[in-house]
Design an enzyme around this catalytic site. Structure first.
Site, PDB file in Angstrom:
ATOM      1  N   LYS A 274     -27.693 -12.017  19.212  1.00 49.44           N
ATOM      2  CA  LYS A 274     -27.153 -12.402  20.513  1.00 49.44           C
ATOM      3  C   LYS A 274     -27.146 -11.195  21.454  1.00 49.44           C
ATOM      4  O   LYS A 274     -27.095 -10.045  21.003  1.00 49.44           O
ATOM      5  CB  LYS A 274     -25.720 -12.918  20.365  1.00 49.44           C
ATOM      6  CG  LYS A 274     -25.586 -14.240  19.630  1.00 49.44           C
ATOM      7  CD  LYS A 274     -24.128 -14.652  19.543  1.00 49.44           C
ATOM      8  CE  LYS A 274     -23.973 -15.970  18.799  1.00 49.44           C
ATOM      9  NZ  LYS A 274     -24.504 -17.113  19.569  1.00 49.44           N
ATOM     10  N   ARG A 348     -25.216 -25.353  12.137  1.00 50.64           N
ATOM     11  CA  ARG A 348     -25.731 -26.612  11.575  1.00 50.64           C
ATOM     12  C   ARG A 348     -26.119 -26.445  10.097  1.00 50.64           C
ATOM     13  O   ARG A 348     -26.075 -27.402   9.339  1.00 50.64           O
ATOM     14  CB  ARG A 348     -26.905 -27.112  12.414  1.00 50.64           C
ATOM     15  CG  ARG A 348     -28.120 -26.230  12.420  1.00 50.64           C
ATOM     16  CD  ARG A 348     -29.017 -26.462  13.622  1.00 50.64           C
ATOM     17  NE  ARG A 348     -28.378 -26.010  14.854  1.00 50.64           N
ATOM     18  CZ  ARG A 348     -28.944 -26.102  16.060  1.00 50.64           C
ATOM     19  NH1 ARG A 348     -30.138 -26.669  16.190  1.00 50.64           N
ATOM     20  NH2 ARG A 348     -28.316 -25.668  17.129  1.00 50.64           N
TER      21      ARG A 348
END
Length: 500
Positions: A274, A348
């Site tokens: 990130k 996920r």
């Protein structure tokens, strides 16, 4: 946490005079206070002062302090309740929060609230004040003035029987204490709260209220082939954990409701790193798991007549020489293979194994998962407005939407459709964890991915990325972690699934 208690309006002015401040409500455009006679003898004088302020007309959450009404008379704070026809449970909650904020800002130690309402509304005014009183200040060496707590005691005068209001409030308080726990967990820095310590905190806190808690280590998860979850944490020195919470308040023959939470205690993005700006917010990437802990604690604390199980996968997504690489292929507990093209689409992967594990082990009647899953849902729905809802069951989706509207934790349904499946088809595995075919629909493809790990069970996915943290604060929540989902799910369970 502020102390809130209730008395009947007939207790009268003699009791009110013992307090520092009296808060009284007025509806927009009204020419009388909502005190039901408790301020008899002073009502006209207060209204004369109120009518002298052209800028105050009782609009919702307007506040007017009146000092020096008479010698030795408490300060009177008049609060606008808005239009009478719009004043409901959620407005009452917000009024309570506004009252707390204003009185604490005024450095008032104690106050009485006189608002002529029924028991449910009175309880929610007190509950709103309680929710707004949350402080996460344990790491201040010296409390700054803006972080200080002055208001410690509120007494609400209601036209209902005090015992009735108190009973309603106590159930709300049990929920509120659980929200405080969820907010505290989300607020903790990641050097304090990481999978091993977080699992221990959950065990200690929930065991106190009668929840059965089991903590499973990496060896257990390897034995169960939970390699999608374990792959996320393999680049961290912190060991991943799976925590199972069980509350059995219903009939033994009843299948449980299952709540599943993403618990990424810090998310660097992994090798798909990130940007540094804003990465500090990634301590809240475990907010879905905190909400699951919160609802499980709530059900136990109020002795809910329902069977429920909570499952949270706890990992830290970090970077070292052993970190998962973009293009790795992992085998999930379901046996399906996943090509990991982006290590920052890690939530996920955690949920894929947690959902499958929950179905295999507990055969639930339905599953609800909560996760700060995608930034795309924030683009679609904004911050602190709606959480995204995806479901394979229309009836349960609608139940949750109703519960969201009633609790004030609102949901907006987004589509699941097999047309999106081709976006996550991989050329070398059963699926890939992101779409590489064009742009957009990232929240939908994430939910479509999760659906591949739901095996015939009614299921709802809540993407709470825009709801877990509030950068400005609201009437009932200071700036920071919100504990979103606890009130929503408690309403959902009590309204539709609990034996009454």
């Amino acid at each position: 946490m502020i102390n809130v208690s209730f008395l009947g309006l007939m207790s009268g002015i003699s009791v009110l005079l013992k307090t520092t401040v009296i808060v009284v409500g007025i509806f927009e455009g009204s020419n009388h206070l909502e005190d039901n006679g408790a301020l008899e003898g002073y009502n006209d004088k207060i209204m004369e002062i109120v009518n002298g302020y052209q800028s105050f007309d009782g609009k919702f959450a307007e506040v007017l302090p009146i000092i020096g009404l008479e010698k030795d008379f408490p300060v009177v704070v008049v609060i606008g309740l808005g239009k009478s026809e719009d004043f409901d449970e959620n407005k009452a909650l917000k009024v309570g929060g506004v009252i707390y904020s204003e009185l604490n800002r005024m450095k008032i130690p104690d106050a009485s609230i006189v608002i002529n309402t029924d028991s449910n509304v009175s309880a929610n005014i007190g509950y709103g004040a309680l929710l707004r009183s949350f402080k996460f200040d344990k790491y201040f060496v010296e409390k700054k003035d803006k972080n200080s707590v002055y208001l410690n005691k509120l007494v609400l005068f209601s036209k209902s029987e005090p015992q009735e209001v108190t009973a309603l409030f106590n159930d709300l308080k049990a929920e509120g204490e659980s929200i405080f726990l969820a907010r505290s967990f989300v607020s903790e820095p990641p050097n304090i709260l990481y999978p091993e310590t977080y699992a221990q905190m959950i065990y200690e806190e929930l065991s106190k209220v009668g929840v059965t808690v089991e903590v499973f280590d990496e060896d257990y998860m390897k034995a169960n082939q939970m390699m999608a979850l374990l792959g996320v944490g393999q680049g961290s020195a912190k060991k991943s954990r799976l925590v199972v919470m069980k509350w059995n308040g219903g009939d033994e023959s009843e299948s449980p409701i299952a709540f599943v939470g993403k618990g990424v205690t810090f998310d660097t993005g992994g090798i798909s790193l990130k940007p540094s700006k804003g990465m500090w917010d990634m301590k809240y990437d475990m907010a879905g798991s905190a909400s699951v802990v919160g609802i499980m604690r709530t059900l136990a604390a109020r002795k809910a007549k329902v069977n429920a199980v909570g499952v949270v996968g706890l990992v830290e997504n970090s970077v070292d020489g052993n970190a998962q690489r973009p293009s790795d292929v992992v085998i999930s507990m379901s046996g399906q293979t996943i090509e990991v093209l982006n290590t920052d689409a890690e939530g996920r992967l955690v949920l894929a194994d947690a959902l499958w594990y929950t179905q295999e082990m507990f055969t639930p009647k339905l599953m609800v998962d909560l996760a700060t899953l995608t930034g795309a849902v924030v683009v679609a729905l904004g911050n602190n407005q709606y959480a995204g809802l995806f479901s394979n069951d229309d009836a349960i989706a609608n139940q949750l939407i109703v519960a969201g509207n009633e609790s004030g934790e609102k949901l907006w349904r987004l589509p699941l459709d097999e047309a999106y499946d081709k976006l996550i088809d991989s050329s070398i595995a059963d699926m890939q964890n992101i779409s590489t075919k064009g742009y957009g629909a990232d929240s939908i493809t994430a939910a479509q991915f999760l659906q591949r790990f739901v095996n015939g069970v009614p299921w709802v996915h809540l993407d709470i990325a825009g709801m877990a943290w509030d950068y400005e604060g609201t009437e009932i929540c200071p700036k920071g972690a919100t504990g979103f989902g606890v009130r929503l799910l408690n309403r959902f369970v009590s309204k539709y699934y609990e034996s009454h």
